[in-house]
Scaffold this motif. Structure first.
Motif, short mmCIF file in Angstrom:
data_model
loop_
_atom_site.label_atom_id
_atom_site.label_comp_id
_atom_site.label_asym_id
_atom_site.label_seq_id
_atom_site.Cartn_x
_atom_site.Cartn_y
_atom_site.Cartn_z
N THR A 180 0.85 -1.18 0.00
CA THR A 180 0.00 0.00 0.00
C THR A 180 0.89 1.23 0.00
N HIS A 181 0.35 2.34 -0.45
CA HIS A 181 1.20 3.52 -0.57
C HIS A 181 1.20 4.36 0.70
N ALA A 182 2.39 4.89 0.98
CA ALA A 182 2.51 5.92 2.01
C ALA A 182 2.30 7.28 1.38
N LYS A 183 2.79 7.41 0.14
CA LYS A 183 2.60 8.64 -0.63
C LYS A 183 2.47 8.26 -2.10
N LEU A 184 1.57 8.95 -2.80
CA LEU A 184 1.40 8.74 -4.23
C LEU A 184 1.23 10.09 -4.91
N TRP A 185 2.27 10.51 -5.62
CA TRP A 185 2.18 11.71 -6.43
C TRP A 185 1.64 11.30 -7.80
N TYR A 186 0.69 12.05 -8.34
CA TYR A 186 0.12 11.66 -9.63
C TYR A 186 -0.39 12.88 -10.39
N ARG A 187 -0.41 12.74 -11.69
CA ARG A 187 -1.11 13.68 -12.57
C ARG A 187 -1.80 12.87 -13.65
N THR A 188 -2.86 13.41 -14.21
CA THR A 188 -3.67 12.65 -15.16
C THR A 188 -3.55 13.15 -16.59
N THR A 189 -2.88 14.29 -16.80
CA THR A 189 -2.71 14.82 -18.15
C THR A 189 -1.31 15.38 -18.30
N HIS A 190 -0.86 15.47 -19.55
CA HIS A 190 0.42 16.09 -19.84
C HIS A 190 0.36 17.57 -19.45
N GLY A 191 1.30 18.00 -18.61
CA GLY A 191 1.30 19.38 -18.16
C GLY A 191 0.32 19.67 -17.04
N GLY A 192 -0.42 18.65 -16.59
CA GLY A 192 -1.39 18.84 -15.52
C GLY A 192 -0.71 18.99 -14.17
N GLU A 193 -1.48 19.48 -13.21
CA GLU A 193 -0.92 19.67 -11.88
C GLU A 193 -0.64 18.33 -11.23
N LEU A 194 0.40 18.32 -10.42
CA LEU A 194 0.79 17.12 -9.69
C LEU A 194 0.12 17.17 -8.32
N ARG A 195 -0.52 16.07 -7.94
CA ARG A 195 -1.22 16.01 -6.66
C ARG A 195 -0.64 14.88 -5.81
N LEU A 196 -0.83 15.00 -4.51
CA LEU A 196 -0.30 14.02 -3.56
C LEU A 196 -1.43 13.34 -2.82
N ARG A 197 -1.49 12.00 -2.95
CA ARG A 197 -2.41 11.18 -2.18
C ARG A 197 -1.67 10.55 -1.02
N THR A 198 -2.35 10.40 0.10
CA THR A 198 -1.82 9.72 1.27
C THR A 198 -2.93 8.83 1.84
N PRO A 199 -2.60 7.92 2.74
CA PRO A 199 -3.68 7.14 3.38
C PRO A 199 -4.73 8.02 4.04
N ALA A 200 -4.31 9.15 4.59
CA ALA A 200 -5.28 10.06 5.23
C ALA A 200 -6.23 10.66 4.21
N SER A 201 -5.70 11.06 3.05
CA SER A 201 -6.58 11.63 2.02
C SER A 201 -7.48 10.55 1.40
N ASP A 202 -6.97 9.31 1.32
CA ASP A 202 -7.80 8.21 0.82
C ASP A 202 -9.00 7.98 1.72
N ARG A 203 -8.81 8.17 3.02
CA ARG A 203 -9.91 7.97 3.97
C ARG A 203 -10.79 9.21 4.12
N GLY A 204 -10.44 10.29 3.41
CA GLY A 204 -11.23 11.51 3.48
C GLY A 204 -10.94 12.35 4.70
N GLN A 205 -9.88 12.02 5.44
CA GLN A 205 -9.54 12.78 6.64
C GLN A 205 -8.85 14.10 6.29
N THR A 206 -8.17 14.11 5.16
CA THR A 206 -7.54 15.33 4.65
C THR A 206 -7.77 15.39 3.16
N GLY A 207 -7.52 16.55 2.57
CA GLY A 207 -7.62 16.67 1.13
C GLY A 207 -6.29 16.34 0.46
N GLU A 208 -6.35 16.13 -0.85
CA GLU A 208 -5.12 15.95 -1.61
C GLU A 208 -4.47 17.31 -1.83
N SER A 209 -3.17 17.35 -1.68
CA SER A 209 -2.46 18.62 -1.84
C SER A 209 -1.87 18.73 -3.24
#
Length: 369
Positions: A180-209
């Motif tokens: 399972t991931h501790a941190k997952l940086w991702y973007r969905t398009t070329h040139g798109g913003e990079l976002r950070l997922r964490t277990p806390a954001s997966d559970r809805g406790q925090t937002g993705e930064s």
């Protein structure tokens, strides 16, 4: 880069040099596989001699964390071992090949995955995979998962790994047992913003930064063992086996993938691009077939036959770089290829899609030995 006695080396070149020095019978240099994992821990990059490098690496091993060094070393060793076995590439729709004594397939098609059989050791099954990879089929994603799990198995040892492994024990393209991931940086398009997922954001406790760190800096900072995915946004690549390439970062800063092998980030993106560019050859084939029948306004039948012969020779030679250059030089014979050269294609369409740091990596796990 490292400087040794005034000579510059990349991390891989330095490791290769040390291996070569240790190879002759009677050599005073002793090679340890753990040096691969210790390299990122060196506190300086300028050394008077190879002896000074060896002394520093040895100091890292003595002072370091046992689990961390075992894990990092095995990421390198097992990635190379699995690739050396030359497993077949598992295209979409390819039947899975695996050791049926240890595993049973669950699901069908692109949803298929492997479940460890009852009364089989997860540790032994993963090491069997590494030792017999030539009898397996693997895609790029499952290759990364297998390297990760096998590295942890060796780092923990059979008793501890099997004791802590959850059942059912699954080997999948993603979300295999224990990964399972501790941190997952991702973007969905070329040139798109990079976002950070964490277990806390997966559970809805925090937002993705949103992340503003440059890609090169993120790649450099990612710990060995991270999953790094490169993406081709060409519509021609969408839905194919080479829309993205999942890789595992090695301790020397290169990336291992199946089927491309061990490459730098730039070279990995280039190989991914070549897979799709060559598909435009099908459009050229169709154009030349019409021209050979006299059904093209500007290409004569003779020109079509000459061009087709040249294309066939390139295909037979298997040089993807030369084939891509030829296809791009004749892009007006395609309907959708818009780029004059591969570098322009790479700049516009290839991008870093994901960096995933797992909870089992030494940088995130609380497990220490």
């Amino acid at each position: 880069m490292y400087t040794v006695a005034g000579q510059q080396y990349t991390g891989q070149q330095l490791l290769d040099l040390l291996r070569q020095l240790a190879a002759p019978v009677g050599s005073a240099v002793v090679w340890h596989d753990e040096y691969v994992a210790a390299l990122p821990e060196l506190t300086r990059t300028d050394y008077a001699s190879t002896d000074a490098v060896l002394l520093s690496l040895g100091g890292c091993l003595v002072a370091g964390d046992s689990y961390a060094y075992k894990y990092r070393a095995q990421i390198d060793i097992l990635a190379r071992r699995i690739l050396a076995g030359r497993p077949r590439f598992e295209n979409s729709g390819t039947p899975k090949a695996y050791n049926r004594l240890n595993w049973t397939q669950q699901g069908v098609g692109d949803d298929a995955y492997l479940q460890l059989n009852n009364n089989r050791s997860p540790h032994a099954a993963l090491l069997d995979l590494a030792a017999t990879s030539g009898t397996w089929t693997l895609d790029c994603a499952t290759f990364v998962q297998a390297v990760q799990l096998a590295a942890r198995a060796v780092a923990l040892g059979p008793a501890e790994f099997d004791r802590t492994a959850r059942r059912p024990f699954l080997l999948k393209e993603h979300d295999s047992t224990g990964l399972t991931h501790a941190k997952l940086w991702y973007r969905t398009t070329h040139g798109g913003e990079l976002r950070l997922r964490t277990p806390a954001s997966d559970r809805g406790q925090t937002g993705e930064s949103t992340v503003t760190t440059p890609d090169d800096a993120l790649l450099l900072a990612a710990p060995p063992g991270s999953r790094v995915a490169f993406v081709n946004s060409d519509p021609r690549a969408e839905g194919t086996d080479f829309e993205r390439e999942n890789t595992v970062k090695l301790p020397d800063g290169t990336f291992a993938s199946h089927p491309f092998g061990i490459l730098t980030a730039a070279a990995m993106k280039r190989q991914l691009a070549l897979q799709t560019v060559q598909r435009y050859g099908d459009e050229i084939d169709a154009t030349l077939a019409r021209a050979a029948d006299g059904r093209h306004d500007t290409i004569t039948p003779a020109e079509a036959r000459t061009a087709q012969a040249a294309l066939d020779r390139l295909l037979q030679a298997g040089d993807r770089e030369a084939l891509a250059a030829w296809i791009m030089a004749h892009r007006t014979w395609t309907e959708n290829l818009l780029y004059d050269d591969l570098d322009e294609y790479l700049d516009d369409l290839l991008y870093l899609g994901e960096i995933e740091v797992y909870t089992i990596t030494p940088e995130t796990t609380a497990k220490r030995q």
